[in-house]
Every structure is written in structure tokens, then in C-alpha cells.
Write a protein that holds these residues in place. Structure first.
Motif, PDB file in Angstrom:
ATOM      1  N   SER A   9      34.162   9.997  80.225  1.00  0.00           N
ATOM      2  CA  SER A   9      32.612   9.758  81.002  1.00  0.00           C
ATOM      3  C   SER A   9      31.913   8.514  80.016  1.00  0.00           C
ATOM      4  CB  SER A   9      32.041  11.457  80.420  1.00  0.00           C
ATOM      5  OG  SER A   9      31.912  11.239  79.112  1.00  0.00           O
ATOM      6  N   LYS A  59      45.319   9.217  72.015  1.00  0.00           N
ATOM      7  CA  LYS A  59      44.176  10.214  71.534  1.00  0.00           C
ATOM      8  C   LYS A  59      44.160  10.482  72.880  1.00  0.00           C
ATOM      9  CE  LYS A  59      40.939  12.103  71.969  1.00  0.00           C
ATOM     10  NZ  LYS A  59      40.655  13.717  72.633  1.00  0.00           N
ATOM     11  N   CYS A  62      38.181   9.195  90.151  1.00  0.00           N
ATOM     12  CA  CYS A  62      36.709   9.259  90.056  1.00  0.00           C
ATOM     13  C   CYS A  62      36.158   7.697  90.290  1.00  0.00           C
ATOM     14  CB  CYS A  62      37.213   7.649  88.160  1.00  0.00           C
ATOM     15  SG  CYS A  62      38.697   7.182  87.361  1.00  0.00           S
ATOM     16  N   PHE A  67      39.361   3.114  76.514  1.00  0.00           N
ATOM     17  CA  PHE A  67      38.936   4.215  76.869  1.00  0.00           C
ATOM     18  C   PHE A  67      38.153   4.585  78.282  1.00  0.00           C
ATOM     19  CE2 PHE A  67      35.372   6.836  78.251  1.00  0.00           C
ATOM     20  CZ  PHE A  67      35.866   7.717  77.348  1.00  0.00           C
ATOM     21  N   GLU A  95      41.812  16.362  75.247  1.00  0.00           N
ATOM     22  CA  GLU A  95      42.307  18.068  74.671  1.00  0.00           C
ATOM     23  C   GLU A  95      42.564  18.861  75.592  1.00  0.00           C
ATOM     24  OE1 GLU A  95      38.283  18.241  73.778  1.00  0.00           O
ATOM     25  OE2 GLU A  95      38.263  20.649  73.771  1.00  0.00           O
ATOM     26  N   ARG A 106      29.119  23.137  85.290  1.00  0.00           N
ATOM     27  CA  ARG A 106      28.702  21.637  85.685  1.00  0.00           C
ATOM     28  C   ARG A 106      29.037  21.288  87.048  1.00  0.00           C
ATOM     29  NH1 ARG A 106      30.603  16.170  85.480  1.00  0.00           N
ATOM     30  NH2 ARG A 106      28.652  14.671  84.633  1.00  0.00           N
ATOM     31  N   TRP A 153      41.983  13.463  81.404  1.00  0.00           N
ATOM     32  CA  TRP A 153      42.513  14.930  81.636  1.00  0.00           C
ATOM     33  C   TRP A 153      42.755  15.248  83.318  1.00  0.00           C
ATOM     34  CZ3 TRP A 153      39.257  16.524  85.419  1.00  0.00           C
ATOM     35  CH2 TRP A 153      37.872  16.861  84.907  1.00  0.00           C
ATOM     36  N   ASN A 154      41.507  14.064  84.033  1.00  0.00           N
ATOM     37  CA  ASN A 154      42.288  14.078  85.577  1.00  0.00           C
ATOM     38  C   ASN A 154      43.287  13.911  85.587  1.00  0.00           C
ATOM     39  OD1 ASN A 154      41.053  11.394  84.632  1.00  0.00           O
ATOM     40  ND2 ASN A 154      39.854  11.426  86.665  1.00  0.00           N
ATOM     41  N   GLY A 168      38.059  15.099  70.884  1.00  0.00           N
ATOM     42  CA  GLY A 168      37.083  13.620  71.521  1.00  0.00           C
ATOM     43  C   GLY A 168      36.605  13.275  69.824  1.00  0.00           C
ATOM     44  N   ILE A 218      42.235   6.536  74.713  1.00  0.00           N
ATOM     45  CA  ILE A 218      41.685   7.338  74.604  1.00  0.00           C
ATOM     46  C   ILE A 218      42.023   7.761  75.810  1.00  0.00           C
ATOM     47  CG2 ILE A 218      39.703   9.328  74.258  1.00  0.00           C
ATOM     48  CD1 ILE A 218      38.865   6.512  71.625  1.00  0.00           C
ATOM     49  N   THR A 219      42.297   8.759  76.406  1.00  0.00           N
ATOM     50  CA  THR A 219      42.446   9.206  77.886  1.00  0.00           C
ATOM     51  C   THR A 219      41.626  10.446  78.221  1.00  0.00           C
ATOM     52  OG1 THR A 219      44.397   9.710  77.854  1.00  0.00           O
ATOM     53  CG2 THR A 219      44.678   7.439  77.625  1.00  0.00           C
ATOM     54  N   GLY A 238      39.362  11.233  68.437  1.00  0.00           N
ATOM     55  CA  GLY A 238      39.299   9.778  69.128  1.00  0.00           C
ATOM     56  C   GLY A 238      38.466   9.569  68.383  1.00  0.00           C
ATOM     57  N   GLN A 239      37.263   9.923  67.995  1.00  0.00           N
ATOM     58  CA  GLN A 239      36.198   8.883  67.281  1.00  0.00           C
ATOM     59  C   GLN A 239      36.807   8.195  66.260  1.00  0.00           C
ATOM     60  OE1 GLN A 239      32.071   9.821  66.859  1.00  0.00           O
ATOM     61  NE2 GLN A 239      32.004   8.799  65.414  1.00  0.00           N
ATOM     62  N   LEU A 276      34.931   3.955  83.446  1.00  0.00           N
ATOM     63  CA  LEU A 276      34.389   5.013  83.283  1.00  0.00           C
ATOM     64  C   LEU A 276      33.638   5.687  84.160  1.00  0.00           C
ATOM     65  CD1 LEU A 276      31.671   3.208  80.765  1.00  0.00           C
ATOM     66  CD2 LEU A 276      33.594   4.615  80.438  1.00  0.00           C
ATOM     67  N   GLU A 287      27.435  11.375  89.781  1.00  0.00           N
ATOM     68  CA  GLU A 287      28.616  11.512  88.990  1.00  0.00           C
ATOM     69  C   GLU A 287      28.783  13.073  89.304  1.00  0.00           C
ATOM     70  OE1 GLU A 287      32.216  10.818  86.239  1.00  0.00           O
ATOM     71  OE2 GLU A 287      33.420  10.042  88.385  1.00  0.00           O
ATOM     72  N   GLN A 294      33.598  22.587  83.200  1.00  0.00           N
ATOM     73  CA  GLN A 294      33.994  21.825  84.559  1.00  0.00           C
ATOM     74  C   GLN A 294      33.325  22.404  85.682  1.00  0.00           C
ATOM     75  OE1 GLN A 294      33.083  17.818  82.938  1.00  0.00           O
ATOM     76  NE2 GLN A 294      33.994  18.020  85.048  1.00  0.00           N
TER      77      GLN A 294
HETATM   78  P1  NAP Z   1      35.236  12.779  78.203  1.00  0.00           P
HETATM   79  O1  NAP Z   1      34.288  13.622  77.239  1.00  0.00           O
HETATM   80  O2  NAP Z   1      34.741  11.270  78.038  1.00  0.00           O
HETATM   81  O3  NAP Z   1      36.383  12.910  77.470  1.00  0.00           O
HETATM   82  C1  NAP Z   1      37.217  11.558  77.688  1.00  0.00           C
HETATM   83  C2  NAP Z   1      38.239  10.911  76.504  1.00  0.00           C
HETATM   84  O4  NAP Z   1      37.261  10.401  75.510  1.00  0.00           O
HETATM   85  C3  NAP Z   1      38.898  12.902  75.869  1.00  0.00           C
HETATM   86  O5  NAP Z   1      39.892  12.161  75.257  1.00  0.00           O
HETATM   87  C4  NAP Z   1      37.863  12.933  74.625  1.00  0.00           C
HETATM   88  O6  NAP Z   1      38.232  13.857  73.947  1.00  0.00           O
HETATM   89  C5  NAP Z   1      37.006  11.806  73.869  1.00  0.00           C
HETATM   90  N1  NAP Z   1      36.497  11.355  73.491  1.00  0.00           N
HETATM   91  C6  NAP Z   1      35.198  12.711  73.739  1.00  0.00           C
HETATM   92  N2  NAP Z   1      34.012  12.242  72.714  1.00  0.00           N
HETATM   93  C7  NAP Z   1      34.622  11.783  72.205  1.00  0.00           C
HETATM   94  C8  NAP Z   1      34.254  10.575  70.987  1.00  0.00           C
HETATM   95  N3  NAP Z   1      32.794  10.616  70.366  1.00  0.00           N
HETATM   96  N4  NAP Z   1      34.806   9.453  70.422  1.00  0.00           N
HETATM   97  C9  NAP Z   1      35.769   9.221  70.729  1.00  0.00           C
HETATM   98  N5  NAP Z   1      36.216  10.047  71.824  1.00  0.00           N
HETATM   99  C10 NAP Z   1      36.006  11.252  72.411  1.00  0.00           C
HETATM  100  O7  NAP Z   1      34.637  13.464  79.154  1.00  0.00           O
HETATM  101  P2  NAP Z   1      34.768  14.891  79.468  1.00  0.00           P
HETATM  102  O8  NAP Z   1      33.891  15.750  78.584  1.00  0.00           O
HETATM  103  O9  NAP Z   1      36.974  15.285  79.440  1.00  0.00           O
HETATM  104  O10 NAP Z   1      34.487  14.904  81.425  1.00  0.00           O
HETATM  105  C11 NAP Z   1      33.037  14.910  81.320  1.00  0.00           C
HETATM  106  C12 NAP Z   1      33.068  13.861  82.665  1.00  0.00           C
HETATM  107  O11 NAP Z   1      33.705  12.649  82.051  1.00  0.00           O
HETATM  108  C13 NAP Z   1      33.400  14.330  83.871  1.00  0.00           C
HETATM  109  O12 NAP Z   1      32.675  15.411  84.596  1.00  0.00           O
HETATM  110  C14 NAP Z   1      33.780  12.950  84.518  1.00  0.00           C
HETATM  111  O13 NAP Z   1      31.922  13.066  85.202  1.00  0.00           O
HETATM  112  C15 NAP Z   1      33.209  12.052  83.285  1.00  0.00           C
HETATM  113  N6  NAP Z   1      35.630  11.765  83.927  1.00  0.00           N
HETATM  114  C16 NAP Z   1      35.363  10.608  84.389  1.00  0.00           C
HETATM  115  C17 NAP Z   1      36.756  10.718  83.800  1.00  0.00           C
HETATM  116  C18 NAP Z   1      37.084   9.052  84.672  1.00  0.00           C
HETATM  117  O14 NAP Z   1      38.394   8.917  85.114  1.00  0.00           O
HETATM  118  N7  NAP Z   1      36.660   7.624  84.771  1.00  0.00           N
HETATM  119  C19 NAP Z   1      37.474  11.008  83.399  1.00  0.00           C
HETATM  120  C20 NAP Z   1      37.212  12.805  82.827  1.00  0.00           C
HETATM  121  C21 NAP Z   1      35.911  12.150  83.284  1.00  0.00           C
HETATM  122  P3  NAP Z   1      38.459  15.898  74.543  1.00  0.00           P
HETATM  123  O15 NAP Z   1      39.606  15.932  75.668  1.00  0.00           O
HETATM  124  O16 NAP Z   1      38.490  16.681  72.808  1.00  0.00           O
HETATM  125  O17 NAP Z   1      37.056  15.453  75.351  1.00  0.00           O
END
Ligand code: NAP
Ligand code: MG
Length: 462
Positions: A224, A170, A279, A221, A173, A321, A146-147, A203, A143-144, A207-208, A246, A369, A318
Motif C-alpha cells: 500500500s 518478510k 495493482c 517493498f 501475513e 473496505r 499477498w495479492n 508488518g 517486504i511483499t 516488516g518494520q 505501490l 485504489e 479487504q
Molecule cells: P500493506 O499493509 O501495505 O502490506 C504489504 C506488506 O507490508 C505486508 O508484508 C505487510 O505486512 C507489510 N507491512 C505492513 N505494515 C508495515 C510496516 N509498518 N512496516 C513494514 N512493513 C509493513 O498492504 P495491505 O494492508 O495488505 O493491503 C492494503 C491495501 O494495499 C490494498 O487494499 C491495496 O490498495 C494495497 N496493496 C497494493 C499491492 C500492490 O501490489 N501494489 C499489494 C497489496 C496491497 P502484513 O501482511 O503483516 O500487513
């Protein structure tokens, strides 16, 4: 506007089970550029079944042949490098040069590194009267985010395939088009049907379903901490392996003996690159109080230079946020010296490169973050104080230390609770293990450490 209707499952593009779609938006102008299917539990199940069916043959494929497929994959990524870069610019908003060198270029290096590792790794070893076999973990659910849309996929898929695992991805989105190009490259590389599968979707749905699927042996994964915690709970409840990459709040520690201008300029560039959506970004700059004012001036000037050069954030959510964090920083007493929460342009999800000074360690902008182009500059009294501040968050993904003498910087870095530290601007190494201490994650990606995540051992005594 292009409407894609397929998911890559079992070696071909097949229609999704349900009618729902995801709109892909160009964050620079807010236009919908494409739609892709929003996968359901049914699509995920079909993909996992394909991966399960393909596992025995792929696991038994000699490592040299797996290496050959990875070399072909690397070549396919090279052939599509321009198309990948354009696509990352369109759906993430990355400026063309960054898209070309980092977003499209880094995955080539990583795929190449796993082609070499697959061929060279000792999948069997002898210890005492045992032969230890390093066998693939099985079916991987990836599960990846977008960044870094392609890098995050390749950093999981390449080592998994090298290890002999099969995979279902996955992707985020927001960036499914880059993921689709990757599936095309896998296909062109002659990877057997079912070894790699792609399900686009949301997600909480696709994703779930992937994380919860009983036939997935390892969930990897990146994203976040909130979602990572949920995935970790699901995985441990089902006793499956989990890797979590994370967030971070990495410290850029500038010791008094450092070349201040260089440390500040490189530090600001590190934060602003990819619009702060990295990250491992060094989002906290720590400066000795005697050089603090000078550092703040340099940082504000460096950030101002970035004005036109950074892309938008990935989506409206974002952007809101990030603006909210800037406002919160000011409300908690930080001093705005560059940028700010106002929208710099009428269209597009842009945020100005922002520098907050007089940030103290307990402030929200020093702890959480932000994931945008926002740098917090903190003051320290002495080295012990700097270390306390550097280690004083729940995160521990990356960091930097600058000093006049390399040995001095290394000595400080040894005391930091974090997975990577760049010394005096040391460059990114795609073979070095990448991953978090503390709440930045579990497990490591890249290089040989990334490969072993996808292996389990069996010992034969004779
Ligand atoms: P996120 O929701 O954690 O998204 C990461 C991946 O997980 C996406 O493919 C997402 O799908 C999926 N996902 C979301 N909810 C899920 C669930 N309940 N079960 C399984 N998979 C699920 O991150 P985001 O909302 O895009 O970004 C929010 C924050 O996360 C950012 O502001 C940043 O702080 C952090 N972030 C960190 C990294 C890193 O490299 N460590 C990368 C991105 C974001 P969807 O795309 O459909 O949501
Ligand atoms: Mg999300």
C-alpha cells in the motif's frame, strides 16, 4: 490444521525466538488452515546477520554459477507447481486455474529469465579510461504483499540473487505458506546457506524491523501507498536504497475507432481477474460519450458472467473496505449496473463483480485504489479530455489504449503518465520493466531493469 514452527534462516528451518503465531485463513470458507510463527525483531536480526555473513562469498560467486542456482530454483518451482497452486488457492482464494497458470506459472518464467540474465549480463564495462564494475548492492530486505504471493517474492529475490545480493524476505501475513514453499525450493536449488532467508511475521513488527535494520542496504517493498511512504521515510533517514511498488488506478482508454466489444470484454476481465486484487488492474474504463451507453451495457453483461468464476477477497478487512467503496461510489452519484455491496454468499469473503457507471473524475471511486472486483466507467468528450482524465490521479502504474489503428493507440499511450500501457490487448511481458510513475512507486521490477536495481557501480580509472 498444521502448525509450522520454523523460519528459514541461514540454510535451515529454525524455531522462532518468540511464542506468537499467525493464523492462516482460507478466505473461501473462513477456516483456519495453519499457523506460522510471528517473527520478532530478534528473528529479523538473526536473518539479517546470516545474509550479511553470506554476502562476500555470494557476491564473489561467478555469475555463471549464480545463474546455475537460479536455473535449479526455476526447476524446483516447476516440480512444486501443483503444490504451489493448491497453496495459493487455500490461503489467497485464487481459483485453481488462475493459481496454476499465473500464481504458480509466472514465477517460473521470471526465475528462468533471471537465470539467463545472470549468465548474460555485462557486470563489467569499459568507458574512456575507466572500467565500470556493476557490484551487488548488498543485503536486501524484501517486504511483499499477498495479492500475487509467489510472484512478488520471485520478482525481488531472483534479480537480487542474480546480482549477487543476499536477501531476507518478510512475506504478507495472509499468505506465508506460499512463501514457505518458496524457501523449500530455494533450499532444493542448492543456494548456499544465508543467501536467502525467510522471516514470517506482522508488518509493523517484523516488516518494520527489517526496514529499520542498519545492516540492510536496500529495502524493496510492494504494497500500500501508506506503508510505502513510511518505508521510504525510514530508508531515506538511514540513507539506504529503497524500491517501492505501490498502488494504481490505471486507465483503460477506449478511443472511438476501437473494437468496442473486445475492448470492454478484455477490460472487464482484466479488472475481475484475481478478484480485482491486482495493482496494475485497469480499474477506470474511459469511453467516448457517443459510445458510452453501449459500453456500459457490454460491461454490465461481461461482469455478470463472472459471477461464479471469481474467488473471494483475501480477508474480511479487504471485503469491508471494498464494500465501503461501492457504497461510497453510489452515495457520490455513480450508477450501479452490475454487482453491489451485498455479500453474494453466506461464507467466504466474496464480493460480486461490480460495475459503476456515470462515474466522474473527481469521485472517490475514480481516484482511490479499491483493490476489489469493481470497475468504474467514465465518459470523455474528446481525446484531450480522455488524456486529462487518464492522467488525472496520483497514480501511474499501468494502463491500456484501444484504437482501430495501432499507431493511433501508440500515439495516445506516449502521452500517458504511467509505467506500462498495453496496446489493443498486448499481452503481459515478464521481461518488460514494471513500475510506477508518480505515487505508484520508485524503481522497476522484471527484466534487465529489475536486475540493475540490485547493482551499484564502481569506476576504476587506468
Ligand atoms: P500493506 O499493509 O501495505 O502490506 C504489504 C506488506 O507490508 C505486508 O508484508 C505487510 O505486512 C507489510 N507491512 C505492513 N505494515 C508495515 C510496516 N509498518 N512496516 C513494514 N512493513 C509493513 O498492504 P495491505 O494492508 O495488505 O493491503 C492494503 C491495501 O494495499 C490494498 O487494499 C491495496 O490498495 C494495497 N496493496 C497494493 C499491492 C500492490 O501490489 N501494489 C499489494 C497489496 C496491497 P502484513 O501482511 O503483516 O500487513
Ligand atoms: Mg497490512
Amino acid at each position: 490444521m498444521k502448525a509450522y514452527d520454523g523460519m528459514y534462516i541461514d540454510g535451515s528451518w529454525r524455531p522462532a525466538a518468540g511464542p506468537d503465531v499467525i493464523e492462516v485463513v482460507d478466505p473461501a470458507d473462513e477456516q483456519v488452515i495453519a499457523t506460522v510463527p510471528a517473527g520478532t525483531v530478534e528473528d529479523v536480526d538473526a536473518a539479517v546477520r546470516a545474509a550479511r555473513a553470506a554476502l562476500p562469498a555470494w557476491a564473489a560467486t561467478p555469475p555463471a554459477e549464480r545463474a546455475a542456482r537460479l536455473t535449479a530454483l526455476r526447476d524446483a518451482l516447476v516440480a512444486r507447481q501443483d503444490e504451489i497452486a493448491r497453496t495459493v488457492t487455500a490461503e489467497l482464494g485464487a481459483p485453481p486455474k488462475l493459481a496454476q497458470t499465473v500464481h504458480a506459472g509466472l514465477p517460473v518464467a521470471v526465475a528462468g529469465s533471471y537465470a539467463e540474465l545472470a549468465a548474460a549480463y555485462a557486470f563489467e564495462e569499459r568507458t574512456g579510461n575507466s572500467t565500470v564494475l556493476h557490484e551487488p548492492v548488498g543485503v536486501v530486505g524484501a517486504i511483499t504483499p499477498w495479492n500475487y504471493p509467489l510472484h512478488q517474492i520471485v520478482a525481488k529475490v531472483a534479480p537480487a540473487l542474480a546480482a549477487g545480493c543476499t536477501v531476507v524476505v518478510k512475506p504478507a501475513e495472509d499468505t506465508p505458506l506460499t512463501a514457505r514453499l518458496f524457501a523449500e525450493a530455494v533450499h532444493e536449488a542448492g543456494v548456499p546457506a544465508g543467501v536467502f532467508n525467510l522471516v514470517t511475521g506482522l508488518g509493523p513488527v517484523a516488516g518494520q524491523a527489517l526496514a529499520e535494520h542498519p545492516d540492510v542496504d536496500l529495502v524493496s517493498f510492494t504494497g500500500s501507498t501508506a506503508v510505502g511512504r513510511r518505508i521510504g521515510a525510514i530508508a531515506s533517514g538511514m540513507v539506504k536504497r529503497v524500491a517501492l511498488e505501490l498502488g494504481g488506478k490505471s486507465a483503460n482508454v477506449i478511443l472511438p475507432s476501437a473494437d468496442l466489444a473486445r475492448a470492454v470484454n478484455v477490460g472487464v476481465a482484466n479488472v475481475m481477474s484475481n478478484s480485482g486484487q491486482t495493482c496494475s488492474a485497469w480499474t477506470r474504463m474511459l469511453v467516448h460519450r457517443d459510445r458510452y451507453d453501449e459500453a456500459v451495457e457490454l460491461a454490465a453483461a461481461a461482469a455478470a458472467k463472472y459471477g461464479d468464476r471469481i474467488g473471494p477477497l483475501v480477508n474480511a478487512g479487504q471485503r469491508e473496505r471494498v464494500r465501503g467503496y461501492i457504497e461510497k461510489g453510489v452515495a457520490e452519484g455513480a450508477r450501479l449496473v452490475a454487482g453491489g455491496p451485498e455479500a453474494p454468499r453466506e461464507k467466504g469473503y466474496f464480493v460480486s463483480p461490480t460495475v459503476l457507471a456515470d462515474v466522474t473524475p473527481e469521485m472517490t471511486v475514480a481516484q482511490e485504489e479499491i483493490f476489489g472486483p469493481v470497475l468504474s466507467v467514465l465518459r470523455y468528450d474528446d481525446e484531450e479530455d480522455a488524456l486529462r482524465i487518464a492522467n488525472g490521479t496520483v497514480y501511474g502504474l499501468a494502463g491500456a489504449v484501444w484504437a482501430g489503428d495501432e499507431a493511433e493507440a501508440v500515439a495516445f499511450a506516449r502521452r500517458m503518465d504511467t509505467g506500462q500501457v498495453d496496446i489493443n490487448g498486448g499481452s503481459f511481458n515478464p521481461l518488460a520493466p514494471f513500475g510506477g510513475y508518480k505515487q505508484s512507486g520508485v524503481g522497476r521490477e522484471l527484466g534487465v531493469h529489475g536486475l540493475t536495481e540490485y547493482l551499484q557501480t564502481k569506476s576504476l580509472q587506468f
